[in-house]
Design an enzyme around this catalytic site. Structure first.
Site, PDB file in Angstrom:
ATOM      1  N   CYS A 298      12.547 -33.014  30.013  1.00 34.42           N
ATOM      2  CA  CYS A 298      13.987 -33.032  29.753  1.00 34.42           C
ATOM      3  C   CYS A 298      14.654 -31.776  30.309  1.00 34.42           C
ATOM      4  O   CYS A 298      14.073 -30.690  30.278  1.00 34.42           O
ATOM      5  CB  CYS A 298      14.231 -33.141  28.251  1.00 34.42           C
ATOM      6  SG  CYS A 298      15.967 -33.308  27.796  1.00 34.42           S
TER       7      CYS A 298
ATOM      8  N   SER B  62      16.945 -29.975  29.142  1.00 33.37           N
ATOM      9  CA  SER B  62      17.230 -28.909  28.169  1.00 33.37           C
ATOM     10  C   SER B  62      16.157 -27.823  28.211  1.00 33.37           C
ATOM     11  O   SER B  62      16.454 -26.637  28.040  1.00 33.37           O
ATOM     12  CB  SER B  62      17.330 -29.489  26.757  1.00 33.37           C
ATOM     13  OG  SER B  62      18.442 -30.343  26.649  1.00 33.37           O
TER      14      SER B  62
ATOM     15  N   HIS C  21      16.816 -25.275  30.877  1.00 35.49           N
ATOM     16  CA  HIS C  21      17.800 -24.239  30.533  1.00 35.49           C
ATOM     17  C   HIS C  21      17.102 -22.982  30.027  1.00 35.49           C
ATOM     18  O   HIS C  21      17.496 -21.862  30.352  1.00 35.49           O
ATOM     19  CB  HIS C  21      18.753 -24.744  29.446  1.00 35.49           C
ATOM     20  CG  HIS C  21      19.836 -25.650  29.948  1.00 35.49           C
ATOM     21  ND1 HIS C  21      20.644 -25.326  31.009  1.00 35.49           N
ATOM     22  CD2 HIS C  21      20.261 -26.867  29.515  1.00 35.49           C
ATOM     23  CE1 HIS C  21      21.508 -26.308  31.216  1.00 35.49           C
ATOM     24  NE2 HIS C  21      21.293 -27.254  30.330  1.00 35.49           N
TER      25      HIS C  21
ATOM     26  N   HIS D 299      10.696 -30.546  23.450  1.00 39.73           N
ATOM     27  CA  HIS D 299      11.446 -30.992  22.269  1.00 39.73           C
ATOM     28  C   HIS D 299      11.599 -32.503  22.183  1.00 39.73           C
ATOM     29  O   HIS D 299      12.253 -32.998  21.271  1.00 39.73           O
ATOM     30  CB  HIS D 299      12.850 -30.371  22.307  1.00 39.73           C
ATOM     31  CG  HIS D 299      13.678 -30.881  23.443  1.00 39.73           C
ATOM     32  ND1 HIS D 299      13.492 -30.459  24.742  1.00 39.73           N
ATOM     33  CD2 HIS D 299      14.665 -31.802  23.486  1.00 39.73           C
ATOM     34  CE1 HIS D 299      14.332 -31.089  25.531  1.00 39.73           C
ATOM     35  NE2 HIS D 299      15.057 -31.926  24.796  1.00 39.73           N
TER      36      HIS D 299
ATOM     37  N   CYS E 193      14.842 -37.758  22.116  1.00 36.07           N
ATOM     38  CA  CYS E 193      15.967 -36.962  22.649  1.00 36.07           C
ATOM     39  C   CYS E 193      16.911 -37.798  23.488  1.00 36.07           C
ATOM     40  O   CYS E 193      17.972 -38.187  23.041  1.00 36.07           O
ATOM     41  CB  CYS E 193      15.455 -35.762  23.453  1.00 36.07           C
ATOM     42  SG  CYS E 193      16.798 -34.778  24.185  1.00 36.07           S
TER      43      CYS E 193
END
Length: 365
Positions: free
Chosen positions: A38, A40, A43, A59, A164
């Site tokens: 993912c 995220s 980041h 996550h 997610c």
């Protein structure tokens, strides 16, 4: 256990032997089955979002329960579960107001357990466990409220994405925006979350779903999930293009699923008068978006954020599973790449290059 450890931003993750504790009261130990690749996590790898290092990221995952702590009643060893990156205490103001997806206690320090300690260590040093999960490890100890039991007939690969991208995307359309039948929708960014916003808008009955992306392959892929029109900003002003496709009005609902200030502005401007712009992407920390306040007031637009699709994971994961089982949403078709844990850096390099669809890391042999 083996885990991919982030020691420093903009450096490769390192596969290490990591020590993991048994679960304490109201905690669950799981064996990871599948973890989603993912954006995220990227980041944190690039430093666009802060995290204490060394850290185990990840996550979005599915797992099998291996051990339970004292007081745990919702799962037993052997149960299949989806992991929620938004564990909740059930006692803070946000939880009591019904916003378990943004629990105050969880967000105060999401890298440690609720008692303020860590369950994973290396060489005697505590590791940060991203959002109390750390899915880039073979095992994890997580809060009981971070697991949702599912029927073992649900494929764990598809279940992982419910953790997610599916819930964030579909939820943004259905729960956060409340897309209504016959409405027009524009989705800016059709990566993992954006593709599921497209699916959510389709399930809600939107008549026109406009995908906006710089990647023509991603735009083509989005048509498989319900996009009816495509806009590539390289070919001209995307706001004008959205208006041209909506009788000059703009879309009833627009969604930002990238996490950039300029695309937040784009979503706001592409929404019609009295329309709603929903921001689902996470921008780099410290960035600001420019919004025309006159347009906001005179056109009575709504600008809102949607974290985790404004969902309630303990309830809404089951809604996602039901939509998957009944064929309303396609999760299997989202998955285009599969990796082993040792290939985690390759997985994120391909993601950063704009690979279409979703990648997953599998922990089986």
């Amino acid at each position: 256990m083996k885990a991919a450890v982030l020691y420093e931003t903009n450096t490769p993750l390192v596969i290490e032997d990591v020590d993991i504790d048994p679960p304490k009261a109201f905690e669950v130990k799981v064996k990871l089955a599948v973890t989603g690749v993912c954006h995220s996590d990227l980041h944190f790898m690039t430093g666009h979002a802060p995290i204490r290092t060394p850290a185990v990221l990840g996550h979005e995952g599915s797992a099998v329960v291996s051990e339970i702590g004292e007081g745990v009643t919702s799962v037993q060893p052997g149960d299949h579960v989806i992991l929620s990156f938004s564990s909740y205490c059930g006692r803070c103001e946000s939880c009591l107001l019904g916003h378990r997806n943004s629990c105050d206690a969880h967000q105060r320090d999401s890298g440690k357990m609720f008692d303020g300690t860590s369950r994973i260590h290396i060489g005697g040093q505590d590791l940060t466990q991203m959002v109390k999960l750390g899915c880039f490890g073979e095992e994890a100890v997580v809060p009981e409220t971070g697991v949702v039991k599912i029927d073992p007939s649900i494929p764990l690969e598809s279940a992982a994405l419910i953790g997610c991208s599916v819930t964030t995307g579909v939820g943004s359309a259905i729960y956060a925006a409340g897309v209504h039948p016959g409405s027009t929708v524009a989705v800016i960014g059709v990566g993992g979350v954006g593709l599921n916003i497209v699916q959510g808008a389709r399930v809600a009955g939107a008549s026109r779903i406009i995908a906006v992306d710089l990647n023509d392959a991603a735009l083509e892929f989005a048509t498989r999930f319900g996009a009816t029109h495509s806009v590539n900003p390289r070919n001209g002003d995307p706001v004008k293009a959205v208006r041209d496709l909506t009788e000059g009005k703009g879309a009833d609902y627009t969604f930002e699923a990238i996490g950039l200030p300029e695309t937040v502005t784009m979503a706001f401007e592409a929404a019609r008068k009295h329309g709603t712009a929903v921001v689902a992407g996470i921008s780099p920390f410290g960035e600001s978006a420019s919004i025309d306040p006159v347009m906001l007031v005179r056109q009575e637009k709504t600008l809102k954020g949607a974290y985790y699709g404004s969902s309630k994971p303990p309830l809404d994961f089951y809604h996602m599973v039901e939509m998957y089982e009944t064929g309303q949403i396609d999760i299997d078709g989202l998955i285009t790449r599969s990796y082993k844990l040792e290939q985690v850096n390759e997985a994120y390099e391909e993601l950063a290059r704009g690979a279409v669809g979703r990648g997953v890391i599998r922990f089986d042999d």
